[in-house]
Scaffold this active site. Structure first.
Site, mmCIF file in Angstrom:
data_model
loop_
_atom_site.group_PDB
_atom_site.id
_atom_site.type_symbol
_atom_site.label_atom_id
_atom_site.label_comp_id
_atom_site.label_asym_id
_atom_site.label_seq_id
_atom_site.Cartn_x
_atom_site.Cartn_y
_atom_site.Cartn_z
ATOM 1 N N LYS A 66 43.372 39.130 35.146
ATOM 2 C CA LYS A 66 43.442 40.405 35.880
ATOM 3 C C LYS A 66 44.526 40.427 36.973
ATOM 4 O O LYS A 66 45.123 41.467 37.226
ATOM 5 C CB LYS A 66 42.077 40.757 36.476
ATOM 6 N N ASP A 103 37.411 48.992 36.805
ATOM 7 C CA ASP A 103 36.180 48.284 37.203
ATOM 8 C C ASP A 103 35.560 48.943 38.429
ATOM 9 O O ASP A 103 34.335 49.087 38.520
ATOM 10 C CB ASP A 103 36.486 46.825 37.573
HETATM 11 P P1 NDP Z 1 35.291 35.025 39.245
HETATM 12 O O1 NDP Z 1 35.474 33.740 38.483
HETATM 13 O O2 NDP Z 1 36.459 35.662 39.879
HETATM 14 O O3 NDP Z 1 34.193 34.764 40.423
HETATM 15 C C1 NDP Z 1 33.037 34.023 40.144
HETATM 16 C C2 NDP Z 1 32.042 34.147 41.307
HETATM 17 O O4 NDP Z 1 30.799 33.564 40.890
HETATM 18 C C3 NDP Z 1 32.452 33.435 42.584
HETATM 19 O O5 NDP Z 1 32.015 34.181 43.701
HETATM 20 C C4 NDP Z 1 31.705 32.107 42.474
HETATM 21 O O6 NDP Z 1 31.405 31.518 43.711
HETATM 22 C C5 NDP Z 1 30.418 32.586 41.850
HETATM 23 N N1 NDP Z 1 29.682 31.522 41.153
HETATM 24 C C6 NDP Z 1 30.063 30.920 40.008
HETATM 25 N N2 NDP Z 1 29.141 30.001 39.659
HETATM 26 C C7 NDP Z 1 28.187 30.050 40.619
HETATM 27 C C8 NDP Z 1 26.970 29.318 40.810
HETATM 28 N N3 NDP Z 1 26.566 28.387 39.945
HETATM 29 N N4 NDP Z 1 26.210 29.616 41.875
HETATM 30 C C9 NDP Z 1 26.614 30.569 42.766
HETATM 31 N N5 NDP Z 1 27.765 31.284 42.639
HETATM 32 C C10 NDP Z 1 28.529 31.014 41.568
HETATM 33 O O7 NDP Z 1 34.544 35.996 38.233
HETATM 34 P P2 NDP Z 1 34.507 37.606 38.236
HETATM 35 O O8 NDP Z 1 34.350 38.095 39.614
HETATM 36 O O9 NDP Z 1 35.608 38.125 37.408
HETATM 37 O O10 NDP Z 1 33.149 37.850 37.410
HETATM 38 C C11 NDP Z 1 31.891 37.606 38.013
HETATM 39 C C12 NDP Z 1 30.767 38.061 37.089
HETATM 40 O O11 NDP Z 1 30.853 39.458 36.814
HETATM 41 C C13 NDP Z 1 30.795 37.373 35.739
HETATM 42 O O12 NDP Z 1 29.469 37.186 35.328
HETATM 43 C C14 NDP Z 1 31.484 38.378 34.872
HETATM 44 O O13 NDP Z 1 31.202 38.144 33.531
HETATM 45 C C15 NDP Z 1 30.886 39.671 35.402
HETATM 46 N N6 NDP Z 1 31.687 40.868 35.129
HETATM 47 C C16 NDP Z 1 31.086 41.891 34.446
HETATM 48 C C17 NDP Z 1 31.769 43.066 34.219
HETATM 49 C C18 NDP Z 1 31.087 44.159 33.501
HETATM 50 O O14 NDP Z 1 31.758 45.110 33.065
HETATM 51 N N7 NDP Z 1 29.787 44.124 33.360
HETATM 52 C C19 NDP Z 1 33.166 43.254 34.655
HETATM 53 C C20 NDP Z 1 33.707 42.114 35.364
HETATM 54 C C21 NDP Z 1 32.969 40.966 35.578
HETATM 55 P P3 NDP Z 1 32.399 30.435 44.384
HETATM 56 O O15 NDP Z 1 33.476 31.215 45.078
HETATM 57 O O16 NDP Z 1 31.504 29.690 45.314
HETATM 58 O O17 NDP Z 1 32.925 29.575 43.259
#
Ligand code: NDP
Length: 278
Positions: A66, A103
């Site tokens: 993205k 989004d």
């Molecule tokens: P990113 O990889 O940019 O961010 C991931 C986030 O999840 C970070 O804040 C990370 O925290 C956190 N995280 C990951 N693993 C854990 C864990 N085990 N415990 C706590 N926090 C955790 O991903 P995106 O923001 O792009 O996507 C996030 C979610 O949203 C995903 O599930 C994605 O599939 C979903 N999504 C759904 C969409 C839809 O249309 N429904 C559209 C876009 C996304 P940290 O910073 O601490 O690593």
């Protein structure tokens, strides 16, 4: 044949092809086709730039492209620029690339509620949390706070967007999970909630809970929230809402939202353990 697709890595399990092809058929655009476009990061820019020469009118962009999608575009919407990421590319006949972000408005449309006086807690500090916090702030939510497992990332997102940093998960009217927690089944509901520093008692503090993550069946967060009587919104609704806006950009037609919803929720498009997002 006008072509559309979704660029991601991995992207094989995306529900967007089923959703968009159902919509294109409903609109009578049988000659159009939407497909998954698996592209590793090292090949993203050259592949995206080559698409218009192969008949592509547009593409959705998902993890991990993205930011790169915005960087390669010749033009970008205010929304994409403000968020710093694009999920929708549109190719002109001459090959120029325009970037947008559906989004953010997709989330607001899917939430379908008056935000004016709501206190909102966003969980996460990645790309989707950034889009959500920006969208909620722009839509005039009463107060937007951001919590994240890695505190420093939430602090910096909050400072960038002028929203509030939350050191701990705290009570709010609307809770939005924008973390990857929920993508895969956890050993128990308590374990899933603990990853978000929530527990069953705390969940009673939210009237409306939205989860961007989705998988086959409901996420632990939404199951627990529903048990507390909260209104819930799942990630598939957000997927449909952002997809509808992208489709409208490419075709200039009103998206058949019911058809798209039925396509993403049909058994044929359900596969366990898939990554969510477009
Ligand atoms: P990113 O990889 O940019 O961010 C991931 C986030 O999840 C970070 O804040 C990370 O925290 C956190 N995280 C990951 N693993 C854990 C864990 N085990 N415990 C706590 N926090 C955790 O991903 P995106 O923001 O792009 O996507 C996030 C979610 O949203 C995903 O599930 C994605 O599939 C979903 N999504 C759904 C969409 C839809 O249309 N429904 C559209 C876009 C996304 P940290 O910073 O601490 O690593």
């Amino acid at each position: 044949m006008p072509r559309l697709g979704v660029l991601g890595w991995p992207v094989a399990h995306s529900r967007s092809p089923a959703m968009h092809n159902a919509a294109l058929a409903e609109l009578g655009l049988q000659s159009w086709h939407y497909q998954a476009l698996p592209v590793p990061p090292s090949l993203f820019a050259q592949t995206a730039r080559a698409l218009s020469g192969s008949g592509f009118r547009g593409a959705n962009v998902t993890i991990p492209h993205k930011l790169a999608a915005l960087a390669i575009a010749e033009e970008a919407s205010e929304t994409a620029l403000s968020i710093g990421a694009a999920n929708t590319l549109t190719f002109s006949d001459g090959g120029a690339i325009a970037a947008d972000n559906t989004d953010a408005p997709g989330l607001i449309a899917a939430l379908d509620c008056a935000l004016g006086r709501l206190r909102v807690l966003v969980l996460g500090a990645g790309g989707s949390a950034r889009a959500a916090a920006w969208a909620l702030r722009e839509a005039g939510a009463g107060e937007v706070s951001v919590w994240n497992r890695t505190r420093e990332r939430a602090r910096s997102l909050a400072a960038d967007l002028g929203v509030r940093y939350a050191e701990q998960t705290e009570a709010a009217d609307l809770l939005i999970n924008c973390t990857a927690v929920g993508l895969r089944a956890e050993p128990s509901e308590a374990a899933a909630l603990a990853l978000l520093e929530l527990d069953d008692e705390k969940l009673g503090e939210y009237g409306y809970v939205a989860d961007l993550a989705y998988r086959e069946g409901q996420t632990e967060l939404l199951v627990a929230a529903a048990r507390h009587g909260a209104r819930t919104l799942d990630g598939l609704e957000v997927l449909v809402a952002q997809g509808a806006l992208s489709l409208e950009l490419w075709t200039g037609r009103t998206a058949p939202v019911e058809v798209m919803r039925a396509a993403v929720r049909s058994r044929g498009s359900e596969r366990g353990g898939e990554p969510s997002g477009p």
